[in-house]
Design a protein around this motif. Structure first.
Motif, PDB file in Angstrom:
ATOM      1  N   LEU A   4       1.479 -11.124 -10.290  1.00 54.37           N
ATOM      2  CA  LEU A   4       1.263 -11.088  -8.791  1.00 54.37           C
ATOM      3  C   LEU A   4       2.699 -10.138  -8.183  1.00 54.37           C
ATOM      4  N   LEU A   5       3.893 -10.673  -8.669  1.00 52.49           N
ATOM      5  CA  LEU A   5       5.040 -10.307  -8.108  1.00 52.49           C
ATOM      6  C   LEU A   5       4.982  -9.013  -8.554  1.00 52.49           C
ATOM      7  N   ARG A   6       4.868  -8.518  -9.995  1.00 55.52           N
ATOM      8  CA  ARG A   6       5.070  -7.226 -10.203  1.00 55.52           C
ATOM      9  C   ARG A   6       4.150  -6.398  -9.507  1.00 55.52           C
TER      10      ARG A   6
ATOM     11  N   CYS B 137       3.502  -1.977  -6.328  1.00 57.00           N
ATOM     12  CA  CYS B 137       2.289  -1.382  -5.840  1.00 57.00           C
ATOM     13  C   CYS B 137       2.104  -1.721  -4.095  1.00 57.00           C
ATOM     14  N   PRO B 138       3.044  -0.858  -3.126  1.00 60.59           N
ATOM     15  CA  PRO B 138       3.245  -1.200  -1.651  1.00 60.59           C
ATOM     16  C   PRO B 138       1.961  -1.221  -1.159  1.00 60.59           C
TER      17      PRO B 138
ATOM     18  N   GLN C 142       0.241  -6.196   1.536  1.00 64.80           N
ATOM     19  CA  GLN C 142      -0.226  -6.911   2.632  1.00 64.80           C
ATOM     20  C   GLN C 142      -1.394  -7.665   2.348  1.00 64.80           C
ATOM     21  N   THR C 143      -2.272  -7.297   1.328  1.00 70.78           N
ATOM     22  CA  THR C 143      -3.293  -8.031   0.763  1.00 70.78           C
ATOM     23  C   THR C 143      -2.761  -9.244  -0.115  1.00 70.78           C
ATOM     24  N   ILE C 144      -1.734  -9.091  -0.791  1.00 69.08           N
ATOM     25  CA  ILE C 144      -1.226 -10.243  -1.279  1.00 69.08           C
ATOM     26  C   ILE C 144      -0.608 -11.065  -0.390  1.00 69.08           C
ATOM     27  N   PHE C 145      -0.104 -10.784   0.633  1.00 67.87           N
ATOM     28  CA  PHE C 145       0.552 -11.576   1.528  1.00 67.87           C
ATOM     29  C   PHE C 145      -0.494 -12.569   2.260  1.00 67.87           C
ATOM     30  N   ASN C 146      -1.587 -11.734   2.718  1.00 65.18           N
ATOM     31  CA  ASN C 146      -2.490 -12.542   3.483  1.00 65.18           C
ATOM     32  C   ASN C 146      -3.319 -13.447   2.731  1.00 65.18           C
TER      33      ASN C 146
ATOM     34  N   PRO D 158      -6.796  -4.393  -7.778  1.00 71.53           N
ATOM     35  CA  PRO D 158      -7.754  -5.194  -7.045  1.00 71.53           C
ATOM     36  C   PRO D 158      -8.047  -6.422  -8.029  1.00 71.53           C
ATOM     37  N   GLN D 159      -8.444  -5.824  -9.282  1.00 74.67           N
ATOM     38  CA  GLN D 159      -9.000  -7.121  -9.993  1.00 74.67           C
ATOM     39  C   GLN D 159      -7.748  -7.977 -10.599  1.00 74.67           C
ATOM     40  N   ALA D 160      -6.552  -7.319 -10.798  1.00 69.58           N
ATOM     41  CA  ALA D 160      -5.527  -8.104 -11.235  1.00 69.58           C
ATOM     42  C   ALA D 160      -4.908  -9.038 -10.072  1.00 69.58           C
TER      43      ALA D 160
END
Length: 639
Positions: free
Chosen positions: A489-491, A496-497, A501-505, A572-574
Motif C-alpha cells: 500500500l505504501l509503495r 501512483c499519485p 486520495q483513494t488510499i487516504f480516504n 485498484p485491485q492491489a
C-alpha cells in the motif's frame, strides 16, 4: 565544525543544482542504458552491473543489495559523512547560499563557508597579477619562450591565462599583503606563500617561473603549475594541497575539454601542461593533462563522466621512458580496463616525441590519425611483451608465454579473455595454424586455476548495506501478511499519485492505521509532505537522513524494479487487496479475542455475557469472510 540545522530552502536548492549522474559518476563508471544509467554497485561486490541511476527521478537504486536514494544519500554512504556535512559540501561546490533555521547561527556558518570564496578570489587576483607580469619587461623572457619555443599564439596564451611569477622572494607577498592588505593566512592557505623556517616572515612559493593556472570544472582557478625558466629544480612545480586543490582529483584543462570529450565521445590524456595546451591550440579540444602523477580512480571517473563509450586514450612518448610513464600513469585504471569498464588505448608518438613537439612538424590531422590507429591497452601490453623477443629461442618463448599468461589471468570478462587467448595463441604459433589449438589449450590450462578461483562463488558477500529481501521475493517465515500488505500500500502511494486520495480516504473510512512501527513512521512523514512523485520521495528521504531515523527497513519502497512496476499497474485491485489484508489482520485479532472470552465464559452462570461474546466473535467471523471475498486474490500473488 558543529553544523547547525540547515534551512529546507537551502537543501531544496542544492538538490535542484546537484545532478545525481554527475555526483555518482565521480565514484561509479556509468553507462547509458535506455533512459537510465547502469554501473557496478559501489556498496557491494558484483561483476554484473545492477546499480541504476535515474536522471529523471534523480534517484539511484541497486537491485543487488537494495541500496538506494538521492544524491545526498549516496554521498553520505560513500563518504561516511553526516547529512549536514554532505549538504554543506554540495553547497560549496554548487555555490548555493547557506541558510540555517536559527538566524543567530547563520553568521558564524557563513564566515566559515566564505573561506573558500576568499580563496577563489585571491587565486583569481593572483592569476591577473601573473598575467600582467608576463607583459612587463621582467616577463619578456617568459613571453618569448611561449611564442618562440612553444609557438603559441596570443589567443592561446589568453585562453589558458598563462603568466609569469617575478623572480623576487617576496614580490607576491608584498603586493597582496602589504599593498592590497590581504590576510597573510589567506595567501598561505591558498598555497601562494610559505613561512620562513628562520627569522620570521614569508616568501613566495613561485619565483621566476612561467605560470599555468589550474582550474576546476567551473573554470575557477584552484592552483598553479610553474615551469622554471632557469636551471632550478624541479622543472615543474605545482601548488601544494589546499582546501580547493587535490592533485589526485584534478585534471588540467578538463574545464575546457569536457565539451569536446562529450562531442567526440573520447578523452585524450597527455603528460604535460604544454602537450594539452598545444593540442587545444591545434583544435584537438578533448585533451587533458594528468599533472605528472599516476592516474587515480577519481581522475578517471571524472573524465568518463563525459564519454558514453568510456573511451580513454593515453598519449606518452614512444621510448622506454615513455613506456614506463604510460605504465605508471595507468595505475589504478588497470582494474577498470580488465573489467571492461573503460576502453583504454595507448598512443605512442614516433621518434620519442611528445604531443607538443609532434605538432611542430606535423598537422593536427596527422595526430588525429595516430589517435584513430591507437591500439587497445591489452594489445599494447602484448606488443610490449613480445617486443625485441625471438620466439624461436626457447628462453624468450618461455618468458613471453609466462608474461602472457599473467596478463590473461587478470582479464575478468570471459568473452574478452577468450578473444585474447586465441590472439596470444596465434602469436605463439609463429604462423603455423596447426599449432593454434595446442597453444590455446596450453594457455587455458595455465590460466584456468586462477580464473576458476576468481569466478568461484566465495559464499560471502561484502555488503556495505545489509542485504534486504527483494520486494518480489516469496515471504519468509518472519514476514507477515500484514507487513506485505502495508508495504504494498505504501509503495502504491509513493509511485501512483492518482491513487493517493483513494488510499487516504479508504484508511480514514475504515479507521485503519499502519501497525508496524517503521511503516507507521513512514506514513506520518508522508502526511507531513506534499508534492508529486519525485518530490515526495526525495523529500521523505531527506527527512529520514536529517533526523538520523532508520531508513533501511523502508528504503526498498522508494524504488521499482521490473516486476514491481508491472504489479502496481493493477493498482485498484492491489489497493483493495492490501487494505483488505490490513483490515483482516486486525479483525482476526478481535475474532480470536472474543472467541477466547466466549470459551472461558460459563453459559449457565453468565448467559447474557456468553451470548454477547458469541455474537461478537460471530460478527467478526462474518467480516473475515466478506474481506476474503473483497480480496479476490491473495496478497502474496501481488508481492
Amino acid at each position: 565544525m558543529q553544523i547547525p540545522r540547515l534551512h529546507p530552502d537551502t537543501i531544496e536548492e542544492i538538490k535542484q543544482r546537484a545532478d545525481i549522474v554527475d555526483v555518482v559518476s565521480e565514484h561509479v563508471v556509468l553507462r547509458k542504458r535506455g533512459k537510465d544509467f547502469l554501473g557496478l554497485c559501489p556498496f557491494h561486490d558484483e561483476k554484473t552491473p545492477s546499480f541504476t541511476v535515474s536522471q529523471n527521478k534523480q534517484m539511484y537504486y541497486c537491485f543487488g543489495c537494495q541500496a538506494g536514494g538521492n544524491a545526498i544519500k549516496f554521498l553520505m554512504d560513500v563518504g561516511k559523512q553526516s547529512f549536514a556535512e554532505v549538504v554543506l559540501d554540495l553547497a560549496r561546490r554548487y555555490q548555493v547560499p547557506v541558510q540555517t533555521l536559527a538566524p543567530e547561527q547563520r553568521q558564524e556558518l557563513q564566515r566559515q563557508i566564505s573561506l573558500r570564496e576568499q580563496l577563489y578570489e585571491v587565486l583569481a587576483s593572483t592569476t591577473q597579477f601573473y598575467q600582467h607580469a608576463l607583459r612587463q619587461s621582467q616577463g619578456q623572457k617568459a613571453y618569448q619562450y611561449l611564442q618562440s619555443q612553444r609557438q603559441l599564439q596570443e589567443e592561446t596564451i589568453q585562453q589558458f591565462g598563462l603568466g609569469y611569477a617575478p623572480a623576487g622572494w617576496e614580490t607576491l607577498y608584498r603586493y597582496f599583503v602589504e599593498d592590497k592588505h590581504y590576510p597573510v593566512q589567506l595567501l598561505e592557505k591558498a598555497g601562494l606563500i610559505k613561512p620562513r623556517k628562520e627569522g620570521g616572515g614569508y616568501y613566495d612559493v613561485f619565483r621566476d617561473r612561467l605560470m599555468i593556472p589550474i582550474r576546476d570544472l567551473q573554470g575557477r582557478v584552484i592552483a598553479f603549475g610553474g615551469r622554471t625558466l632557469s636551471d632550478e629544480q624541479p622543472k615543474y612545480l605545482n601548488s601544494p594541497e589546499t582546501e580547493l586543490f587535490s592533485k589526485g582529483k584534478t585534471l588540467f584543462a578538463l574545464d575546457q575539454a569536457k565539451d569536446g570529450i562529450s562531442k567526440l565521445d573520447q578523452a585524450v590524456v597527455v603528460e604535460g601542461y604544454f602537450d594539452a595546451i598545444a593540442l587545444h591550440a591545434a583544435g584537438i579540444n578533448n585533451a587533458v593533462a594528468s599533472l605528472g602523477t599516476a592516474l587515480s580512480i577519481e581522475q578517471v571517473r571524472l573524465i568518463l563522466r563525459y564519454t558514453e563509450s568510456k573511451q580513454l586514450i593515453l598519449n606518452f612518448d614512444a621510448d622506454k621512458a615513455g613506456n614506463i610513464a604510460a605504465e605508471r600513469a595507468i595505475g589504478e585504471i588497470a582494474t577498470l580496463a580488465y573489467k571492461g569498464e573503460v576502453q583504454l588505448k595507448i598512443v605512442n608518438i614516433p621518434d620519442g616525441k611528445d604531443a607538443d613537439e609532434y605538432l611542430y612538424t606535423h598537422t593536427p590531422e596527422d595526430y588525429q590519425q595516430l589517435l584513430a590507429n591507437a591500439p587497445l591497452w591489452l594489445n599494447w601490453q602484448i606488443d610490449q611483451i613480445i617486443q625485441n623477443r625471438d620466439l624461436k629461442q626457447a628462453t624468450d618463448f618461455q618468458q613471453v608465454s609466462q608474461q602472457l599468461v599473467k596478463l590473461l589471468q587478470n582479464i575478468d570478462n570471459s568473452d574478452t579473455r577468450n578473444y585474447y587467448v586465441s590472439h596470444c595463441a596465434e602469436i605463439l604459433s609463429l604462423g603455423d595454424t596447426r599449432l593454434i589449438p595446442l597453444r590455446v589449450e596450453n594457455l587455458l590450462t595455465q590460466i584456468s586455476p586462477t580464473t576458476a578461483t576468481k569466478n568461484k562463488p566465495s559464499g560471502k558477500k561484502n555488503f556495505t548495506h545489509s542485504p534486504l529481501p527483494t520486494p518480489h521475493s516469496p515471504p519468509s517465515s518472519d514476514k507477515s501478511l500484514l507487513e506485505l500488505a502495508e508495504a504494498l500500500l505504501l509503495r502504491i502511494y509513493l509511485h501512483c499519485p492518482e491513487q493517493r486520495q483513494t488510499i487516504f480516504n479508504t484508511l480514514e473510512e475504515r479507521n485503519l492505521e499502519f501497525s508496524l512501527s517503521h511503516h507507521r513512521l513512514l506514513w506520518q512523514k508522508i502526511l507531513e509532505s506534499t508534492g508529486e512523485e519525485v518530490e515526495i520521495i526525495s523529500s521523505l528521504q531527506d527527512r529520514y537522513l536529517e533526523s538520523s531515523a532508520e531508513i533501511t527497513s523502508i528504503s526498498h519502497l522508494f524504488h521499482l524494479n521490473e516486476k514491481s512496476q508491472k504489479e502496481i499497474l493493477r493498482t485498484p485491485q492491489a489497493v483493495q487487496a492490501a487494505v483488505a489484508c490490513m483490515e483482516r489482520v486486525l479483525i482476526e485479532k478481535r475474532y480470536r479475542y472474543f472467541l477466547e472470552l466466549w470459551e472461558q465464559t460459563d453459559a449457565e452462570a453468565e448467559p447474557e455475557k456468553w451470548q454477547s461474546y458469541y455474537q461478537s466473535f460471530y460478527n467478526e467471523k462474518m467480516k473475515l469472510q466478506e474481506l476474503d471475498r473483497q480480496r479476490q486474490f491473495s496478497i502474496t500473488d501481488l508481492v
